[in-house]
Design an enzyme around this catalytic site. Structure first.
Site, PDB file in Angstrom:
ATOM      1  N   GLU A  86      33.846  36.074  37.524  1.00 51.00           N
ATOM      2  CA  GLU A  86      33.505  37.489  37.654  1.00 51.00           C
ATOM      3  C   GLU A  86      33.277  37.813  39.119  1.00 51.00           C
ATOM      4  O   GLU A  86      32.504  37.132  39.783  1.00 51.00           O
ATOM      5  CB  GLU A  86      32.254  37.798  36.829  1.00 51.00           C
ATOM      6  CG  GLU A  86      31.864  39.237  36.801  1.00 51.00           C
ATOM      7  CD  GLU A  86      33.030  40.171  36.577  1.00 51.00           C
ATOM      8  OE1 GLU A  86      33.342  40.925  37.520  1.00 51.00           O
ATOM      9  OE2 GLU A  86      33.639  40.175  35.509  1.00 51.00           O
ATOM     10  N   SER A 124      34.538  38.291  25.812  1.00 50.58           N
ATOM     11  CA  SER A 124      35.390  37.115  25.621  1.00 50.58           C
ATOM     12  C   SER A 124      34.702  35.799  25.972  1.00 50.58           C
ATOM     13  O   SER A 124      34.926  34.793  25.268  1.00 50.58           O
ATOM     14  CB  SER A 124      36.698  37.280  26.393  1.00 50.58           C
ATOM     15  OG  SER A 124      36.470  37.618  27.740  1.00 50.58           O
ATOM     16  N   ASP A 140      37.048  35.622  42.594  1.00 52.17           N
ATOM     17  CA  ASP A 140      38.234  36.301  42.125  1.00 52.17           C
ATOM     18  C   ASP A 140      38.979  35.441  41.108  1.00 52.17           C
ATOM     19  O   ASP A 140      39.186  34.241  41.312  1.00 52.17           O
ATOM     20  CB  ASP A 140      39.133  36.590  43.330  1.00 52.17           C
ATOM     21  CG  ASP A 140      40.465  37.165  42.921  1.00 52.17           C
ATOM     22  OD1 ASP A 140      40.502  38.353  42.560  1.00 52.17           O
ATOM     23  OD2 ASP A 140      41.471  36.420  42.924  1.00 52.17           O
ATOM     24  N   ASP A 198      42.363  39.315  31.978  1.00 52.21           N
ATOM     25  CA  ASP A 198      41.990  40.636  31.449  1.00 52.21           C
ATOM     26  C   ASP A 198      41.474  41.519  32.592  1.00 52.21           C
ATOM     27  O   ASP A 198      40.292  41.859  32.644  1.00 52.21           O
ATOM     28  CB  ASP A 198      40.921  40.450  30.360  1.00 52.21           C
ATOM     29  CG  ASP A 198      40.395  41.772  29.839  1.00 52.21           C
ATOM     30  OD1 ASP A 198      41.141  42.765  29.867  1.00 52.21           O
ATOM     31  OD2 ASP A 198      39.223  41.809  29.418  1.00 52.21           O
TER      32      ASP A 198
END
EC number: 2.1.1.266
Length: 302
Positions: free
Chosen positions: A133, A115, A158, A184
């Protein structure tokens, strides 16, 4: 080739520690998610004002489908592999396949875009992307993949905490009135992940009420998702849309039979784009007679 997540999360939020999307890149869930992401980007870029996109669980952003991880599961063969082979004649599907081809022209025939890559491909010079990430190795690969892309800021942090810190979005003197938050998560905490999602969406909508929030979710038994849908319908937004792609019957709690996207504050006519596209994709990716597609309003403006 390019990578996932780890760090500090507020008490009560599930951690993402072990998941590697490289095993699942290009599968039927990615097809649904990435079709939706591109449709949202195209709707946003139809207007000239700058856009901010936040990818809360970005992964490494770019994958090699000939890697040991991808080859071990073979999931891409039943997803993007089938779709490339049949290439159904639908504008949104063709838009997606064009993006995959562009990625492969740049990174090799086995490449598959995550993405963050699709966001960078679809958005413009004046737009900005934040990719979060938590897993250190995956975050490092994500940084390497976008080291030469000034529009993309990579954060080893986070994603739910980033929603609190980065919304409403402002970079320097620029305030972003429009944009997208893509959520996601890996669902390592199973259904408990929905608690974090609902909390994050409620807080995010309070901070940035005009933003589009898109959440991917797995489907094993659809009836198990009813509490999530009921809570999502109470969020402080005028409209919410659900789009689902099933490759099998939703009759097993032990495997992912399909997946869905919850889109809060969807752009105009998103449902009309997704319905024909997902119907054709479901026909191509079907593994049993129970394959199907569903695009329905969870909540609409009155």
């Amino acid at each position: 080739m390019p990578a996932l997540e780890q760090a500090r999360r507020p008490t009560g939020y599930p951690m993402r520690m072990n998941y590697r999307h490289a095993f699942h890149a290009g599968n039927h869930a990615d097809v649904l998610k990435h079709l939706t992401v591109l449709a949202l980007c195209d709707a946003l870029t139809a207007k000239p004002t700058p856009i901010f996109a936040l990818d809360t669980h970005a992964g490494r952003g770019l994958y090699a489908l000939d890697s040991n991880s991808a080859q071990r599961t073979g999931e891409a063969q039943g997803g993007i592999g089938r779709l490339v082979a049949e290439a159904p004649a639908d504008p949104l599907v063709q838009r997606y396949l064009q993006a995959v081809r562009a990625c492969r022209n740049e990174h090799g025939a086995a490449a598959y875009p995550g993405s963050p890559w699709l966001l960078a491909h679809a958005l413009r010079e004046q737009d900005r992307i934040a990719a979060c990430e938590l897993h250190p190795e995956e975050a490092g690969q994500l940084k390497a993949n976008f080291a030469r892309e000034p529009r993309v800021a990579v954060h080893e942090r986070d994603g739910y905490a980033a929603m609190k810190a980065m919304l409403p979005p402002r970079i320097g003197a620029v305030k972003f009135a429009r944009g997208l938050v893509l959520v996601d998560p890996p669902y390592e905490a199973q259904l408990d992940e929905f608690d974090a999602i609902i909390g994050g969406l409620r807080d995010g909508l309070t901070r940035w009420p005009q933003g589009i929030f898109a959440v991917w979710y797995p489907i094993k038994l659809r009836r198990a998702l009813q509490p999530f849908f009921r809570r999502a319908a109470t969020l402080p937004a005028k409209s919410s849309l659900v789009a689902e792609l099933m490759v099998r019957e939703d009759d097993s709690p032990l495997r992912m039979n399909g997946s869905g996207m919850l889109v809060v504050n969807p752009p105009w006519q998103l449902d009309q784009q997704l319905k024909p596209a997902l119907a054709k994709v479901a026909n191509v990716l079907a593994e049993t007679a129970g394959a199907s597609a569903r695009v329905e309003w969870l909540k609409t403006e009155r």
